[in-house]
Write a protein that holds these residues in place. Structure first.
Motif, PDB file in Angstrom:
ATOM      1  N   ILE A  37       0.842  -1.212   0.000  1.00  0.00           N
ATOM      2  CA  ILE A  37       0.000   0.000   0.000  1.00  0.00           C
ATOM      3  C   ILE A  37       0.877   1.262   0.000  1.00  0.00           C
ATOM      4  O   ILE A  37       0.604   2.216  -0.740  1.00  0.00           O
ATOM      5  CB  ILE A  37      -0.964   0.013   1.220  1.00  0.00           C
ATOM      6  CG1 ILE A  37      -1.966  -1.150   1.121  1.00  0.00           C
ATOM      7  CG2 ILE A  37      -1.692   1.359   1.327  1.00  0.00           C
ATOM      8  CD1 ILE A  37      -2.990  -1.040   0.005  1.00  0.00           C
ATOM      9  N   SER A  38       1.966   1.238   0.774  1.00  0.00           N
ATOM     10  CA  SER A  38       2.765   2.478   0.786  1.00  0.00           C
ATOM     11  C   SER A  38       3.488   2.676  -0.546  1.00  0.00           C
ATOM     12  O   SER A  38       3.697   3.814  -0.983  1.00  0.00           O
ATOM     13  CB  SER A  38       3.702   2.557   1.989  1.00  0.00           C
ATOM     14  OG  SER A  38       4.543   1.452   1.994  1.00  0.00           O
ATOM     15  N   LYS A  39       3.844   1.583  -1.222  1.00  0.00           N
ATOM     16  CA  LYS A  39       4.450   1.749  -2.556  1.00  0.00           C
ATOM     17  C   LYS A  39       3.417   2.310  -3.538  1.00  0.00           C
ATOM     18  O   LYS A  39       3.733   3.150  -4.388  1.00  0.00           O
ATOM     19  CB  LYS A  39       4.996   0.422  -3.055  1.00  0.00           C
ATOM     20  CG  LYS A  39       6.316   0.092  -2.381  1.00  0.00           C
ATOM     21  CD  LYS A  39       6.944  -1.168  -2.892  1.00  0.00           C
ATOM     22  CE  LYS A  39       8.296  -1.356  -2.218  1.00  0.00           C
ATOM     23  NZ  LYS A  39       8.769  -2.730  -2.256  1.00  0.00           N
ATOM     24  N   LEU A  40       2.193   1.830  -3.431  1.00  0.00           N
ATOM     25  CA  LEU A  40       1.143   2.340  -4.329  1.00  0.00           C
ATOM     26  C   LEU A  40       0.844   3.812  -4.040  1.00  0.00           C
ATOM     27  O   LEU A  40       0.575   4.593  -4.952  1.00  0.00           O
ATOM     28  CB  LEU A  40      -0.134   1.509  -4.182  1.00  0.00           C
ATOM     29  CG  LEU A  40      -0.051   0.089  -4.750  1.00  0.00           C
ATOM     30  CD1 LEU A  40      -1.316  -0.702  -4.427  1.00  0.00           C
ATOM     31  CD2 LEU A  40       0.165   0.123  -6.263  1.00  0.00           C
ATOM     32  N   LYS A  41       0.912   4.184  -2.790  1.00  0.00           N
ATOM     33  CA  LYS A  41       0.669   5.584  -2.424  1.00  0.00           C
ATOM     34  C   LYS A  41       1.751   6.490  -3.011  1.00  0.00           C
ATOM     35  O   LYS A  41       1.492   7.623  -3.404  1.00  0.00           O
ATOM     36  CB  LYS A  41       0.656   5.739  -0.894  1.00  0.00           C
ATOM     37  CG  LYS A  41      -0.701   5.394  -0.281  1.00  0.00           C
ATOM     38  CD  LYS A  41      -0.620   5.145   1.203  1.00  0.00           C
ATOM     39  CE  LYS A  41      -0.271   6.377   2.004  1.00  0.00           C
ATOM     40  NZ  LYS A  41      -0.124   6.040   3.457  1.00  0.00           N
ATOM     41  N   ALA A  42       2.975   5.971  -3.069  1.00  0.00           N
ATOM     42  CA  ALA A  42       4.103   6.812  -3.522  1.00  0.00           C
ATOM     43  C   ALA A  42       4.202   6.906  -5.038  1.00  0.00           C
ATOM     44  O   ALA A  42       4.892   7.779  -5.570  1.00  0.00           O
ATOM     45  CB  ALA A  42       5.400   6.244  -2.957  1.00  0.00           C
ATOM     46  N   PHE A  43       3.522   6.006  -5.735  1.00  0.00           N
ATOM     47  CA  PHE A  43       3.726   5.896  -7.187  1.00  0.00           C
ATOM     48  C   PHE A  43       2.950   6.963  -7.967  1.00  0.00           C
ATOM     49  O   PHE A  43       1.740   7.086  -7.835  1.00  0.00           O
ATOM     50  CB  PHE A  43       3.286   4.500  -7.639  1.00  0.00           C
ATOM     51  CG  PHE A  43       3.946   4.055  -8.898  1.00  0.00           C
ATOM     52  CD1 PHE A  43       5.293   3.729  -8.908  1.00  0.00           C
ATOM     53  CD2 PHE A  43       3.240   3.961 -10.085  1.00  0.00           C
ATOM     54  CE1 PHE A  43       5.925   3.320 -10.073  1.00  0.00           C
ATOM     55  CE2 PHE A  43       3.859   3.550 -11.256  1.00  0.00           C
ATOM     56  CZ  PHE A  43       5.198   3.226 -11.249  1.00  0.00           C
ATOM     57  N   ASN A  44       3.658   7.715  -8.798  1.00  0.00           N
ATOM     58  CA  ASN A  44       3.033   8.766  -9.604  1.00  0.00           C
ATOM     59  C   ASN A  44       3.463   8.658 -11.058  1.00  0.00           C
ATOM     60  O   ASN A  44       4.593   8.251 -11.345  1.00  0.00           O
ATOM     61  CB  ASN A  44       3.448  10.140  -9.071  1.00  0.00           C
ATOM     62  CG  ASN A  44       2.557  10.582  -7.922  1.00  0.00           C
ATOM     63  OD1 ASN A  44       1.509  11.176  -8.146  1.00  0.00           O
ATOM     64  ND2 ASN A  44       2.952  10.258  -6.697  1.00  0.00           N
ATOM     65  N   ILE A  45       2.579   9.054 -11.927  1.00  0.00           N
ATOM     66  CA  ILE A  45       2.886   8.998 -13.358  1.00  0.00           C
ATOM     67  C   ILE A  45       2.649  10.388 -13.959  1.00  0.00           C
ATOM     68  O   ILE A  45       1.583  10.987 -13.750  1.00  0.00           O
ATOM     69  CB  ILE A  45       1.980   7.966 -14.071  1.00  0.00           C
ATOM     70  CG1 ILE A  45       2.238   6.575 -13.506  1.00  0.00           C
ATOM     71  CG2 ILE A  45       2.223   7.950 -15.571  1.00  0.00           C
ATOM     72  CD1 ILE A  45       1.099   6.016 -12.738  1.00  0.00           C
ATOM     73  N   ALA A  46       3.638  10.877 -14.699  1.00  0.00           N
ATOM     74  CA  ALA A  46       3.525  12.227 -15.273  1.00  0.00           C
ATOM     75  C   ALA A  46       2.518  12.252 -16.425  1.00  0.00           C
ATOM     76  O   ALA A  46       2.403  11.304 -17.202  1.00  0.00           O
ATOM     77  CB  ALA A  46       4.891  12.697 -15.765  1.00  0.00           C
ATOM     78  N   ILE A  47       1.823  13.373 -16.514  1.00  0.00           N
ATOM     79  CA  ILE A  47       0.836  13.582 -17.579  1.00  0.00           C
ATOM     80  C   ILE A  47       1.455  14.479 -18.642  1.00  0.00           C
ATOM     81  O   ILE A  47       2.010  15.542 -18.322  1.00  0.00           O
ATOM     82  CB  ILE A  47      -0.435  14.253 -17.003  1.00  0.00           C
ATOM     83  CG1 ILE A  47      -1.021  13.418 -15.847  1.00  0.00           C
ATOM     84  CG2 ILE A  47      -1.465  14.514 -18.090  1.00  0.00           C
ATOM     85  CD1 ILE A  47      -1.545  12.057 -16.223  1.00  0.00           C
ATOM     86  N   PRO A  48       1.377  14.090 -19.914  1.00  0.00           N
ATOM     87  CA  PRO A  48       1.965  14.932 -20.970  1.00  0.00           C
ATOM     88  C   PRO A  48       1.070  16.112 -21.300  1.00  0.00           C
ATOM     89  O   PRO A  48      -0.149  15.961 -21.442  1.00  0.00           O
ATOM     90  CB  PRO A  48       2.045  13.972 -22.163  1.00  0.00           C
ATOM     91  CG  PRO A  48       0.963  12.972 -21.939  1.00  0.00           C
ATOM     92  CD  PRO A  48       0.749  12.865 -20.452  1.00  0.00           C
TER      93      PRO A  48
END
Ligand code: RM4
Ligand code: MN
Ligand code: MN
Length: 424
Positions: A37-48
């Motif tokens: 869960i903490s890895k999922l919370k930290a994961f972000n993906i940039a939007i173009p």
């Protein structure tokens, strides 16, 4: 437009009971639940920045309503996406489509929305009205030194914009190539590209990187000067430690084993990051996970395994970015779907029983290895992602919330029906 937190909370409230039931069901079988869960919370993906408007093909473009008319409005759209999924905290700009005229003001708006600036992208695949030389026959690889210089200077200018905004990487994709046999001397084109990139590399600030993207064809249909990962890797190696290879999922010929490419680049410390999308035939730029989610999972399986082997931080040590085009869907919904698909593949990869898989591999137990991978792939991890989003203040179901809150209608009211965003 900005979403109010209470509206998202209210929406969550209605879904909470169901969510809790689903979450408990899947969580019961997850080892190290808190870590996942903490890895999922930290994961972000940039939007173009170029994907917030409706995309088109060379046959036409069918605009939707309420498209962002300015960079500010593009930031606001990313703000909406991030408020809903809490996994899209940055934007990747394409210059000159999105020149930040007032960097301080743009930065302040981004900060207010909880966003920052990911890699900046240069554009030497189109001619701009103000430029002296044409890129018809290429840019960094061009036979004419003056054209190369113009393209080099553009990249240096893009770095300058990026520095003002706090970006840390320049992403270079060249359309340079040839349409017909005989048109180009391949070695000459490669050497010119290398020398041009070296000049750009020389101006990178200390804490910056340059990401070299490859693509096998289009808009050139006989050869592309940086056509595959080998050519990109060769350039990145010759350039030095600040250079690495960017993998756009749509930039491979059909059937290419992308996960193997990813694994080897990662092993060599030369995997810069991703442009996520999906495709059936070529650089289709479709919603991530819409055609081949299993391949996406296999890629993430290699990523998680390879990053762990190098003690890398999953969330920050690689550039995660979407590069898609939305011809028939609402761009914001499409981007929400893409981020969700990426997080699903990531979560599934986190669930792979690595020890058991390694043991199966060492025993050449092929059937068991497949069972282990597919046990993770076939787990419905959506409640894990919803839980992470909830804990971060996002929506349990971002698309449902987006529709319930009538965001597109509000955008149309604010911006009008006939708006056209810059981009492709
Ligand atoms: C290219 C490539 C680049 C993107 C442009 C718009 O095919 O994927 O990354 O910037 O399209
Ligand atoms: Mn790309
Ligand atoms: Mn592409």
């Amino acid at each position: 437009m900005q979403l109010e937190k209470y509206a998202i909370d209210e929406h969550n409230h209605q879904l909470l009971k169901n969510h809790q039931r689903n979450f408990e069901h899947v969580a019961a079988d997850v080892k190290e639940l808190d870590t996942v869960i903490s890895k999922l919370k930290a994961f972000n993906i940039a939007i173009p920045s170029w994907a917030l408007g409706t995309g088109g093909t060379r046959f036409g473009r069918f605009s939707g309503g309420g498209e962002p008319r300015s960079l500010e409005e593009k930031l606001e759209d990313v703000g909406v996406i991030h408020a809903l999924n809490r996994s899209s905290n940055s934007i990747s700009l394409h210059i000159p489509w999105d020149i930040p005229d007032n960097a301080q003001a743009i930065k302040a708006l981004a900060t207010q929305l909880g966003l920052h600036f990911d890699a900046v992208n240069s554009n030497t695949f189109q001619d701009q009205a103000s430029q002296k030389h044409s890129y018809k026959f290429g840019s960094l690889h061009h036979v004419d030194k003056e054209v190369r210089q113009q393209a080099i200077q553009h990249n240096i200018e893009v770095i300058k914009y990026g520095v003002e905004l706090g970006s840390k990487a320049l992403s270079v994709w060249l359309s340079d190539g040839s349409n017909f046999p005989g048109q180009l001397n391949f070695r000459g084109a490669f050497q010119n590209t290398l020398e041009s990139l070296q000049e750009i590399y020389g101006t990178l600030p200390n804490d910056w990187k340059v990401w070299v993207e490859y693509k096998p064809y289009e808009p050139n249909f006989y050869s592309t000067t940086i056509g595959d990962w080998g050519q990109s890797y060769l350039l990145a190696s010759k350039l030095g430690p600040k250079a690495s290879t960017l993998v756009d999922l749509g930039h491979h010929l059909n059937g290419t084993n992308i996960e193997q490419i990813v694994s080897i680049l990662l092993m060599e410390g030369k995997l810069a990051g991703f442009h996520f999308n999906d495709s059936k035939y070529g650089d289709d730029d479709l919603t991530v996970g819409s055609i081949n989610p299993y391949q996406l999972f296999l890629i993430f399986n290699e990523l998680v395994e390879g990053m762990d082997a190098r003690n890398m931080n999953h969330a920050t040590d690689i550039g995660w970015m979407i590069d898609a085009s939305h011809n028939v869907k609402d761009p914001i919904e499409d981007l929400l779907q893409s981020v969700q698909a990426i997080k699903i593949a990531y979560a599934q990869a986190l669930l792979v029983d690595k020890k058991a898989l390694q043991a199966a591999q060492l025993n050449n137990d092929v059937a068991l290895a497949q069972e282990i991978l597919q046990a993770a792939y076939r787990t419905d991890v959506r409640p894990l992602i919803a839980q992470a989003s909830l804990l971060m203040g996002g929506a349990l179901d971002p698309i449902k919330a987006y529709r319930k809150l009538n965001v597109r209608d509000s955008l149309i009211k604010e911006r009008g029906v006939n708006t056209v965003a810059t981009g492709l």
